[in-house]
Enzyme design. Structure first.
Site, PDB file in Angstrom:
ATOM      1  CD  GLU A 235      -2.508  -9.798   9.020  1.00  0.00           C
ATOM      2  OE1 GLU A 235      -2.669 -11.026   9.131  1.00  0.00           O
ATOM      3  OE2 GLU A 235      -3.057  -9.137   8.147  1.00  0.00           O
TER       4      GLU A 235
ATOM      5  CG  HIS B  81      -8.747  -8.621   8.394  1.00  0.00           C
ATOM      6  ND1 HIS B  81      -8.546  -7.319   8.045  1.00  0.00           N
ATOM      7  CD2 HIS B  81      -7.846  -9.342   7.688  1.00  0.00           C
ATOM      8  CE1 HIS B  81      -7.557  -7.261   7.159  1.00  0.00           C
ATOM      9  NE2 HIS B  81      -7.117  -8.469   6.929  1.00  0.00           N
TER      10      HIS B  81
ATOM     11  CG  HIS C 276       0.994 -11.644   6.897  1.00  0.00           C
ATOM     12  ND1 HIS C 276       1.154 -10.503   6.155  1.00  0.00           N
ATOM     13  CD2 HIS C 276      -0.326 -11.897   6.882  1.00  0.00           C
ATOM     14  CE1 HIS C 276      -0.022 -10.083   5.724  1.00  0.00           C
ATOM     15  NE2 HIS C 276      -0.941 -10.913   6.151  1.00  0.00           N
TER      16      HIS C 276
ATOM     17  CE1 TYR D 187      -9.445 -11.806   6.002  1.00  0.00           C
ATOM     18  CE2 TYR D 187      -8.929 -10.116   4.379  1.00  0.00           C
ATOM     19  CZ  TYR D 187      -8.628 -11.310   5.000  1.00  0.00           C
ATOM     20  OH  TYR D 187      -7.513 -11.994   4.630  1.00  0.00           O
TER      21      TYR D 187
ATOM     22  CD  GLN E  70      -1.580  -2.321   1.873  1.00  0.00           C
ATOM     23  OE1 GLN E  70      -0.414  -2.515   2.191  1.00  0.00           O
ATOM     24  NE2 GLN E  70      -2.529  -3.234   2.048  1.00  0.00           N
TER      25      GLN E  70
ATOM     26  NE  ARG F 271      -1.763 -14.314  10.742  1.00  0.00           N
ATOM     27  CZ  ARG F 271      -1.378 -14.888   9.623  1.00  0.00           C
ATOM     28  NH1 ARG F 271      -0.812 -16.061   9.631  1.00  0.00           N
ATOM     29  NH2 ARG F 271      -1.535 -14.293   8.469  1.00  0.00           N
TER      30      ARG F 271
ATOM     31  CG  ASP G  69       0.022  -8.213   1.267  1.00  0.00           C
ATOM     32  OD1 ASP G  69       0.024  -9.360   1.738  1.00  0.00           O
ATOM     33  OD2 ASP G  69      -0.466  -7.238   1.871  1.00  0.00           O
TER      34      ASP G  69
ATOM     35  CG  ASP H 289      -7.772 -12.765   9.529  1.00  0.00           C
ATOM     36  OD1 ASP H 289      -7.856 -12.140  10.600  1.00  0.00           O
ATOM     37  OD2 ASP H 289      -7.061 -12.393   8.559  1.00  0.00           O
TER      38      ASP H 289
ATOM     39  CD  GLU I 250      -1.880 -15.817   5.254  1.00  0.00           C
ATOM     40  OE1 GLU I 250      -1.035 -15.096   5.809  1.00  0.00           O
ATOM     41  OE2 GLU I 250      -3.050 -15.443   5.026  1.00  0.00           O
TER      42      GLU I 250
ATOM     43  CD  GLU J  16      -4.843 -14.256  10.347  1.00  0.00           C
ATOM     44  OE1 GLU J  16      -5.126 -15.388   9.910  1.00  0.00           O
ATOM     45  OE2 GLU J  16      -4.346 -13.370   9.643  1.00  0.00           O
TER      46      GLU J  16
END
Ligand code: MG
Length: 400
Positions: free
Chosen positions: A258, A208, A308, A158, A43, A279, A312, A206, A335, A232
């Protein structure tokens, strides 16, 4: 013998799939000897590129490539103010590349330099999603047929989608989600998956960080009966004090990290045994050096690793994850994002997964390379990220 030194540092930017990837190439004074590292912060890729070109490169040219620890320690404080995600990723690109170089010089895979293998391959988990529980089950079954034993189950991404139906007039656009609906729907979905697929398959989920803290405590407690391998990001980094309440209520295994940047963000959580899996996105935390240290620290407290590993993280980052996974006595699960063939062509040596296990190729260093000509055919784009513009049903901004 004169030391081998850093001659040049190059930033390679490419977007062959959905994420913008940042790979660092450290070129040495020894002809033909170079290393690759991952610095992917998809990002904010311009900022990482500028940090490497403008700050790290002039600071590191001419330094001895063998002194990884020295470079990492100085790299963390050279700007005086402590590193955040941009500088963490920039430093990681160099750090991982120096491990790659050290492995090439030793003619050994990096896991040998860490202490050698504890296992031949790393268990991976993949993501099954769907619009309803039935679709999640069917997607999970397809993965099981391919040999996967660990599956993360989500429904509608998510926090669930289509949650913007009750927004007030004039509400702004965004990626809407409804945390309360999400909580109800996920519990039903996870129950349906467990009942249909049986007890043997390891399920992960997750959150999130999309629930308010007390709802996250309630969710962790309610999901305990379905025996997840881990839950997660139950809480956002800003709310980590609430992990203590989850611990008091249930034994659902908790994975976190993460979004952590600085090593000190996870230290107290490890020491207080509030989480079960680390993570971290290892490029964000500063590379392989701090990840190794965190894994060793966590091992003293019975906490395992689950680095993680989505799209990305560049293939170079996945290779670094894998070397840590093969070595760490306290490895849990890795993962895995299932890169398309094109990514394997651009990055020869990208880890291969067969029957739910990720295998190394045993070449010296990280065992991965980059076809720069092919990578250049897929330049990074400047789209403005949409999924991180998250909003609650009444239109208020929320954490993604
Ligand atoms: Mg996550």
């Amino acid at each position: 013998m004169a030391p081998i030194t850093i001659k040049d540092i190059q930033v390679i930017l490419t977007q062959p799939w959905h994420s913008r990837l940042i790979v660092v190439k450290v070129i040495t004074s020894e002809p033909g000897l170079y290393g690759l590292g991952c610095a992917t912060f998809t990002q904010r890729w311009h900022a990482v590129e500028a940090a490497i070109e403008g700050h790290l490169k002039p600071f590191l040219i001419g330094r001895d490539v063998s002194r990884i620890e020295d470079i990492w320690q100085l790299g963390m404080v050279h700007g005086y103010w402590r590193n955040g995600p941009v500088l963490g990723n920039a430093l990681s690109g160099v750090d991982i590349a120096l491990w790659d170089i050290k492995g090439k010089l030793a003619n050994m895979p990096v896991y040998q330099l860490l202490g050698g293998k504890c296992r031949e391959a790393a268990n991976v988990y993949v993501h099954a999603d769907g619009r309803d529980p039935q679709e999640v089950i069917e997607n999970a079954q397809r993965f099981m047929e391919q040999g996967y034993r660990f599956i993360r189950v989500q429904m509608g991404g998510y926090g669930g989608k289509n949650a913007g139906k009750t927004r007030p007039e004039g509400a702004l656009d965004g990626a809407y989600y409804d945390p309360r609906a999400y909580m109800r729907n996920m519990l039903k979905m996870i129950e349906a998956v467990r009942v249909t697929l049986g007890d043997e398959i390891e399920l992960l989920h997750d959150i999130h960080e999309r629930l308010i803290p007390i709802d996250a405590v309630g969710f962790a407690k309610a999901v305990e009966q379905f025996k997840l391998y881990f839950l997660e990001d139950a809480l956002a980094p800003e709310d980590i004090a609430w992990f203590e309440h989850i611990r008091q209520q249930c034994s659902t295994p908790i994975a976190m990290g993460e979004l952590f940047n600085n090593p000190h963000e996870w230290r107290s959580m490890i020491e207080r045994r509030l989480i079960d899996f680390l993570r971290m996105h290892i490029s964000q935390m500063g590379g392989l050096t701090p990840a190794r240290n965190a894994a060793i620290h966590a091992n003293f407290y019975g906490i395992r690793t689950a680095w993680h590993g989505p799209g990305d993280v560049s293939p170079v980052g996945h290779a670094a994850n894998l070397h840590l996974d093969l070595w760490a006595p306290n490895f849990g699960v890795q993962e895995w994002c299932r890169f398309p063939e094109l990514v394997y062509e651009i990055f020869p040596g990208t880890p291969e997964v067969r029957n739910g296990y990720m295998y190394p190729n045993d070449r010296p260093g990280l065992g991965i390379d980059i076809n720069e000509k092919l990578a250049a055919k897929y330049p990074c784009t400047d789209e403005i990220e949409q999924w991180t513009q998250t909003r609650l049903p009444d239109g208020s901004p929320a954490r993604p």
